[in-house]
Design an enzyme around this catalytic site. Structure first.
Site, PDB file in Angstrom:
ATOM      1  N   GLU A  41      42.011  -1.542  28.372  1.00 36.03           N
ATOM      2  CA  GLU A  41      40.576  -1.299  28.503  1.00 36.03           C
ATOM      3  C   GLU A  41      40.260   0.177  28.265  1.00 36.03           C
ATOM      4  OE1 GLU A  41      37.004  -2.305  28.333  1.00 36.03           O
ATOM      5  OE2 GLU A  41      38.205  -3.943  29.131  1.00 36.03           O
TER       6      GLU A  41
ATOM      7  N   GLU B 255      36.093   2.938  21.054  1.00 32.55           N
ATOM      8  CA  GLU B 255      34.637   2.800  20.937  1.00 32.55           C
ATOM      9  C   GLU B 255      33.953   4.162  20.949  1.00 32.55           C
ATOM     10  OE1 GLU B 255      33.489   0.150  24.085  1.00 32.55           O
ATOM     11  OE2 GLU B 255      34.048  -1.633  22.938  1.00 32.55           O
TER      12      GLU B 255
END
Length: 158
Positions: free
Chosen positions: A63, A70
């Protein structure tokens, strides 16, 4: 040694920054806490404990990597770009694959109807612990839904 301590500080800053900004990471952290809490009802072997801890670390690390990808993509351009969209989707897909595998292993480890029954009996006979569990569930939902950064910012304004 000074350089290593500075790197460690940057890593901690990055981790807590991601916790404050990423709801999915907060979800995985809450899930990890509950996995560890409910694990105490089971007689897991050292190997099973190791698998649980490794899976928790892998999901959280994935994650964090997804968030880094991102953020990097967003820094490159805010315009629509097929390559960036694919990179973001694939990074998210990696987290999804690992999360599904972790959930499948959790089902294998935790699917013991006798222990599940004992957990229900424990909480039904121990009202303070049941209340604590309910409160923790409410706090967990709020922690996942509301960014800690927003809460801190609000208190700083007041």
């Amino acid at each position: 040694m000074k350089k290593q301590l500075k790197s460690f500080g940057c890593a901690i800053k990055g981790f807590f920054g991601a916790v404050c900004s990423e709801g999915h990471l907060r979800f995985h952290l809450v899930a990890a806490v509950y996995v560890l809490v409910f694990s105490s009802f089971y007689n897991f072997t050292a190997a099973q404990w190791a698998v649980l801890i490794i899976l928790i670390a892998l999901v959280i690390a994935a994650e964090l990597v997804n968030t880094a990808i991102e953020d990097t993509c967003d820094a490159v351009t805010t315009e629509q770009n097929e390559h960036i969209r694919r990179a973001k989707d694939m990074a998210a897909g990696a987290v999804l694959v690992l999360s599904i595998a972790a959930a499948a292993i959790a089902v294998i480890f935790f699917w013991n109807l006798e222990v599940i029954k004992n957990i229900f009996v424990y909480f039904s006979q121990n009202t303070p612990m049941l209340i604590l569990l309910i409160i923790s569930a409410v706090v967990s939902v709020l922690f996942i839904a509301i960014s800690p950064a927003k809460i801190i910012k609000k208190f700083k304004k007041d």
